[in-house]
Design a protein around this motif. Structure first.
Motif, PDB file in Angstrom:
ATOM      1  N   UNK A 120      30.708  34.728  34.235  1.00  0.00           N
ATOM      2  CA  UNK A 120      32.037  35.169  33.862  1.00  0.00           C
ATOM      3  C   UNK A 120      33.062  34.091  34.198  1.00  0.00           C
ATOM      4  N   UNK A 121      33.737  33.578  33.228  1.00  0.00           N
ATOM      5  CA  UNK A 121      34.829  32.617  33.434  1.00  0.00           C
ATOM      6  C   UNK A 121      36.091  33.407  33.724  1.00  0.00           C
ATOM      7  N   UNK A 122      36.809  33.005  34.766  1.00  0.00           N
ATOM      8  CA  UNK A 122      37.980  33.780  35.168  1.00  0.00           C
ATOM      9  C   UNK A 122      39.098  32.862  35.634  1.00  0.00           C
ATOM     10  N   UNK A 123      40.336  33.252  35.358  1.00  0.00           N
ATOM     11  CA  UNK A 123      41.505  32.568  35.895  1.00  0.00           C
ATOM     12  C   UNK A 123      41.963  33.354  37.117  1.00  0.00           C
ATOM     13  N   UNK A 124      41.922  32.711  38.281  1.00  0.00           N
ATOM     14  CA  UNK A 124      42.237  33.377  39.530  1.00  0.00           C
ATOM     15  C   UNK A 124      43.731  33.331  39.812  1.00  0.00           C
ATOM     16  N   UNK A 125      44.259  34.455  40.292  1.00  0.00           N
ATOM     17  CA  UNK A 125      45.674  34.585  40.638  1.00  0.00           C
ATOM     18  C   UNK A 125      45.750  34.932  42.119  1.00  0.00           C
ATOM     19  N   UNK A 126      46.505  34.131  42.877  1.00  0.00           N
ATOM     20  CA  UNK A 126      46.630  34.359  44.312  1.00  0.00           C
ATOM     21  C   UNK A 126      47.683  35.426  44.584  1.00  0.00           C
ATOM     22  N   UNK A 179      38.082  43.173  29.843  1.00  0.00           N
ATOM     23  CA  UNK A 179      38.663  44.511  30.033  1.00  0.00           C
ATOM     24  C   UNK A 179      37.809  45.441  30.902  1.00  0.00           C
ATOM     25  N   UNK A 180      36.622  45.019  31.284  1.00  0.00           N
ATOM     26  CA  UNK A 180      35.738  45.884  32.076  1.00  0.00           C
ATOM     27  C   UNK A 180      35.591  45.477  33.535  1.00  0.00           C
ATOM     28  N   UNK A 181      36.172  44.330  33.931  1.00  0.00           N
ATOM     29  CA  UNK A 181      35.957  43.812  35.281  1.00  0.00           C
ATOM     30  C   UNK A 181      37.250  43.317  35.919  1.00  0.00           C
ATOM     31  N   UNK A 182      37.365  43.562  37.221  1.00  0.00           N
ATOM     32  CA  UNK A 182      38.402  42.959  38.061  1.00  0.00           C
ATOM     33  C   UNK A 182      37.651  42.301  39.220  1.00  0.00           C
ATOM     34  N   UNK A 183      37.868  41.004  39.406  1.00  0.00           N
ATOM     35  CA  UNK A 183      37.181  40.265  40.454  1.00  0.00           C
ATOM     36  C   UNK A 183      38.143  40.002  41.603  1.00  0.00           C
ATOM     37  N   UNK A 184      37.649  40.070  42.828  1.00  0.00           N
ATOM     38  CA  UNK A 184      38.459  39.844  44.025  1.00  0.00           C
ATOM     39  C   UNK A 184      37.679  38.898  44.935  1.00  0.00           C
ATOM     40  N   UNK A 243      39.453  51.019  36.784  1.00  0.00           N
ATOM     41  CA  UNK A 243      39.771  52.311  37.390  1.00  0.00           C
ATOM     42  C   UNK A 243      39.690  52.230  38.912  1.00  0.00           C
ATOM     43  N   UNK A 244      38.647  51.601  39.424  1.00  0.00           N
ATOM     44  CA  UNK A 244      38.496  51.444  40.867  1.00  0.00           C
ATOM     45  C   UNK A 244      39.602  50.564  41.435  1.00  0.00           C
ATOM     46  N   UNK A 245      39.932  49.481  40.747  1.00  0.00           N
ATOM     47  CA  UNK A 245      41.012  48.586  41.182  1.00  0.00           C
ATOM     48  C   UNK A 245      42.338  49.331  41.263  1.00  0.00           C
ATOM     49  N   UNK A 246      42.639  50.119  40.250  1.00  0.00           N
ATOM     50  CA  UNK A 246      43.881  50.890  40.219  1.00  0.00           C
ATOM     51  C   UNK A 246      43.934  51.891  41.371  1.00  0.00           C
TER      52      UNK A 246
END
Length: 61
Positions: A1-7, A26-31, A47-50
């Motif tokens: 998964x390619x992702x742009x990270x936001x601090x 639209x299906x993943x939030x990475x931390x 949903x879990x992130x929210x």
């Protein structure tokens, strides 16, 4: 998964609160810990992130 990270705006370069978040699709939030970008990361559903956000942004009592 390619992702742009936001601090997190609460993170500082010298402080202990160094969290980054990415939304690669639209299906993943990475931390992850920005001090260890190659280390472990959490993969959550939107949903879990929210549901988690109110606990992450709550002021300690």
């Amino acid at each position: 998964m390619k992702a742009e990270w936001i601090k997190s705006s609460y993170s500082t370069s010298s402080g202990p609160d160094c969290v980054e978040v990415a939304v690669p699709d639209e299906r993943h939030v990475l931390v992850r810990d920005s001090k260890n970008p190659d280390g472990p990361r959490l993969t959550l559903t939107p949903t879990t992130w929210t549901a988690f956000l109110p606990y992450a942004t709550a002021t300690p009592r």
